[in-house]
Design a protein around this motif. Structure first.
Motif, PDB file in Angstrom:
ATOM      1  N   ASP A   1       0.822  -1.214   0.000  1.00 41.00           N
ATOM      2  CA  ASP A   1       0.000   0.000   0.000  1.00 41.00           C
ATOM      3  C   ASP A   1       0.857   1.267   0.000  1.00 41.00           C
ATOM      4  OD1 ASP A   1      -2.236  -1.547  -0.007  1.00 41.00           O
ATOM      5  OD2 ASP A   1      -2.691  -1.315   2.123  1.00 41.00           O
TER       6      ASP A   1
ATOM      7  N   VAL B   1       2.012   1.724  -3.646  1.00 36.19           N
ATOM      8  CA  VAL B   1       0.928   2.172  -4.526  1.00 36.19           C
ATOM      9  C   VAL B   1       0.545   3.616  -4.203  1.00 36.19           C
ATOM     10  CG1 VAL B   1      -1.487   1.813  -5.142  1.00 36.19           C
ATOM     11  CG2 VAL B   1       0.042  -0.138  -4.962  1.00 36.19           C
TER      12      VAL B   1
ATOM     13  N   ARG C   1       0.348   6.717  -6.683  1.00 36.11           N
ATOM     14  CA  ARG C   1      -0.929   7.400  -6.902  1.00 36.11           C
ATOM     15  C   ARG C   1      -0.842   8.886  -6.588  1.00 36.11           C
ATOM     16  NH1 ARG C   1      -5.387   3.047  -4.566  1.00 36.11           N
ATOM     17  NH2 ARG C   1      -5.656   1.890  -6.523  1.00 36.11           N
TER      18      ARG C   1
ATOM     19  N   THR D   1       0.053  -4.613  -9.673  1.00 38.10           N
ATOM     20  CA  THR D   1      -0.608  -3.579  -8.872  1.00 38.10           C
ATOM     21  C   THR D   1      -2.125  -3.614  -9.009  1.00 38.10           C
ATOM     22  OG1 THR D   1      -0.445  -1.934 -10.650  1.00 38.10           O
ATOM     23  CG2 THR D   1       1.372  -2.035  -9.055  1.00 38.10           C
TER      24      THR D   1
ATOM     25  N   SER E   1      -3.909  -1.795 -10.790  1.00 39.47           N
ATOM     26  CA  SER E   1      -4.386  -0.414 -10.762  1.00 39.47           C
ATOM     27  C   SER E   1      -3.900   0.324 -12.009  1.00 39.47           C
ATOM     28  CB  SER E   1      -3.876   0.301  -9.505  1.00 39.47           C
ATOM     29  OG  SER E   1      -4.160   1.686  -9.565  1.00 39.47           O
ATOM     30  N   SER E   2      -4.858   0.741 -12.853  1.00 39.84           N
ATOM     31  CA  SER E   2      -4.495   1.518 -14.037  1.00 39.84           C
ATOM     32  C   SER E   2      -3.911   2.867 -13.649  1.00 39.84           C
ATOM     33  CB  SER E   2      -5.728   1.722 -14.926  1.00 39.84           C
ATOM     34  OG  SER E   2      -6.184   0.505 -15.454  1.00 39.84           O
ATOM     35  N   ASN E   3      -4.442   3.471 -12.591  1.00 36.11           N
ATOM     36  CA  ASN E   3      -3.929   4.767 -12.158  1.00 36.11           C
ATOM     37  C   ASN E   3      -2.500   4.665 -11.651  1.00 36.11           C
ATOM     38  OD1 ASN E   3      -6.104   6.338 -12.837  1.00 36.11           O
ATOM     39  ND2 ASN E   3      -7.036   6.306 -10.815  1.00 36.11           N
ATOM     40  N   ALA E   4      -2.209   3.610 -10.881  1.00 36.92           N
ATOM     41  CA  ALA E   4      -0.846   3.441 -10.389  1.00 36.92           C
ATOM     42  C   ALA E   4       0.130   3.165 -11.527  1.00 36.92           C
ATOM     43  CB  ALA E   4      -0.799   2.305  -9.368  1.00 36.92           C
TER      44      ALA E   4
ATOM     45  N   ARG F   1     -10.415 -10.433  -7.343  1.00 35.29           N
ATOM     46  CA  ARG F   1      -9.140  -9.767  -7.085  1.00 35.29           C
ATOM     47  C   ARG F   1      -8.032 -10.327  -7.960  1.00 35.29           C
ATOM     48  NH1 ARG F   1      -5.237  -7.471  -7.099  1.00 35.29           N
ATOM     49  NH2 ARG F   1      -4.065  -6.382  -5.477  1.00 35.29           N
TER      50      ARG F   1
ATOM     51  N   ASP G   1      -8.712  -9.255 -11.524  1.00 34.64           N
ATOM     52  CA  ASP G   1      -8.499  -7.821 -11.680  1.00 34.64           C
ATOM     53  C   ASP G   1      -7.067  -7.523 -12.098  1.00 34.64           C
ATOM     54  OD1 ASP G   1      -9.278  -5.172 -11.688  1.00 34.64           O
ATOM     55  OD2 ASP G   1      -8.788  -4.854  -9.581  1.00 34.64           O
TER      56      ASP G   1
ATOM     57  N   THR H   1      -6.320  -5.451 -15.579  1.00 28.17           N
ATOM     58  CA  THR H   1      -5.570  -4.195 -15.605  1.00 28.17           C
ATOM     59  C   THR H   1      -4.462  -4.238 -16.644  1.00 28.17           C
ATOM     60  OG1 THR H   1      -6.005  -3.948 -13.236  1.00 28.17           O
ATOM     61  CG2 THR H   1      -4.316  -2.533 -14.186  1.00 28.17           C
TER      62      THR H   1
END
Length: 451
Positions: free
Chosen positions: A76, A79, A83, A296, A298-301, A407, A410, A414
């Motif tokens: 976390d 990430v 972010r 990750t 996470s597309s944003n990360a 999860r 996911d 991504t």
């Protein structure tokens, strides 16, 4: 003090040759081949240790110190560090890219092309998912108990979604991480810079410098990527394990199959048709980004790394990449659309509900349009799936059945999403003459800001 002493030029504190050697050594750490290798090592170790912990009895209820505290903390933190750069990176890159356009009308043309490709590939993705699901029938013979602990968030009304695209307070949008509003404000500011003449050029120079600093920070954080990846993957496999997959094996592996078909066949085909570029080389240049996105989830990360890779490994000029990549991270949800298609067929077959051809067409339409409508909402994948279930008359509570393996899926979704962002960026860049073939063909891709 003698004049002779004053005339002596100041001596450098560090030998320039040593500095160059140090920079070369640091740059080598960022080379794509090393980054890929280190991330793969982190993923493999994380999966092995996580699986071992899971086999010893680690569960959601009793995660233990490693899976419940240490691994989540490390992952976390990593990430979060990435972010925190997303908003300034999107803001600065879009402002710089928009202001750098010599013709503002070009922005509208680029925007229409980008949006058309993103929506088109999303529709194709869900069509592939439904087609494979109808052929394989993953829900046949599955005994469904959908009284699971799941409550889908209510999707906002269409009028509210459209209104929320436009910011009333840009600073509030940045604080809340509302990326659609940040994108709109950045484009507006960039257009104003472009039309403002000399003052706009001065602001653009400052924005370019700030953008370079942010990208340098991104590359520094990439030093910690293998450790962050290790922690994230170890936590996931320790908690989920492979036991979660066994009960939903057909659904799980069918989603992976559809993702693979879309990633390699659909993306590869449209890249070849619209650009003529080597599909093999494209995926070679994308491997570090895909691995990072997978770990990750996470597309944003992943956005900072994907943007840097598009510009300096794929050959997409900043004026295009700074627009298409952030927009894709917000709107492009091909992987999620595939999950929706497979999940819809799986649940309908398990419940014995025939939604028919009209229902499948409704799924394609709803999922494609909602990829824009719910882009800024937390838990977007499950909210979109709840919207689809409502449209075809399936119980929303049944989503809880597939929630346990979501999860793990996911992570793969991504990786597909960021690949689609890069494909569309490359196609749009070449169509606009904003593409550097020599960078794309480079045998030894190195991320620029590492130097």
């Amino acid at each position: 003090m003698s004049r002779q002493f004053l005339d002596v030029p100041p001596q450098p504190l560090t030998n320039p040759a040593d500095l160059r050697d140090g920079r070369a050594a640091m740059a080598s750490l960022f080379e794509s081949r090393y980054l890929t290798r280190n991330i793969l090592i982190g993923m493999a170790l994380g999966a092995a240790i996580g699986t071992a912990l899971n086999l010893t009895g680690t569960t959601v209820a009793e995660p233990g110190f490693l899976a419940g505290t240490l691994f989540p903390l490390g992952g976390d933190i990593f990430v979060r560090l990435l972010r925190v750069l997303v908003v300034p990176l999107v803001l600065l890159s879009l402002m710089c890219g928009t202001a750098a356009l010599d013709d503002v009308r070009k922005l509208g043309r680029i925007g229409l092309k980008t949006l058309a490709f993103y929506l088109g590939t999303t529709a194709i993705a869900i069509a592939i998912a439904i087609g494979l699901s109808v052929l394989i029938q993953p829900g046949a013979g599955f005994e469904l108990n959908y009284e699971a602990d799941f409550a889908a968030s209510e999707s906002p009304p269409l009028a509210e979604v459209i209104l929320n695209i436009f910011p009333s307070n840009p600073f509030q949008a940045m604080v809340e991480g509302n990326m659609l509003q940040v994108i709109v404000f950045a484009i507006m500011f960039g257009v104003a810079m472009c039309l403002c003449g000399e003052p706009g050029q001065r602001v653009l120079a400052i924005a370019n410098d700030l953008n370079d600093v942010v990208m340098k920070l991104v590359m520094l954080l990439m030093l910690a990527a293998p450790f962050g990846v290790f922690a994230l993957v170890a936590k996931t496999f320790a908690i989920e394990g492979f036991s979660a997959i066994l009960g939903l094996a057909q659904y799980f592996f069918l989603v992976l199959l559809a993702l693979a078909v879309h990633a390699f066949f659909t993306y590869g085909l449209i890249l070849k048709v619209f650009t003529g570029l080597s599909v093999k080389r494209f995926f070679k240049q994308m491997r570090s980004v895909q691995l990072f996105a997978f770990s990750t989830a996470s597309s944003n990360a992943t956005l900072p790394l994907n943007l840097e890779n598009a510009e300096h490994n794929l050959g997409v000029k900043p004026s295009i990449a700074s627009f298409t990549i952030p927009l894709g991270a917000t709107l492009n949800m091909d992987g999620t659309a595939i999950m929706q298609g497979v999940a819809t067929v799986f649940i309908s077959e398990a419940l014995g509900i025939d939604i028919g051809v009209q229902g499948y067409l409704m799924v394609i339409l709803t999922a494609t349009l909602s990829s824009i409508g719910t882009a800024g909402v937390p838990g977007v994948g499950l909210i979109m799936l709840a919207m689809v279930f409502d449209q075809v008359g399936l119980p929303v509570a049944a989503i809880g059945v597939i929630y346990g393996v979501d999860r793990l899926l996911d992570m793969a979704r991504t990786a597909v999403n960021v690949t689609g962002d890069a494909v569309v960026s490359t196609i749009v860049a070449q169509s606009e003459g904003e593409f550097d073939q020599s960078i794309f063909d480079s045998e030894e891709p190195v991320l620029k800001h590492a130097k």
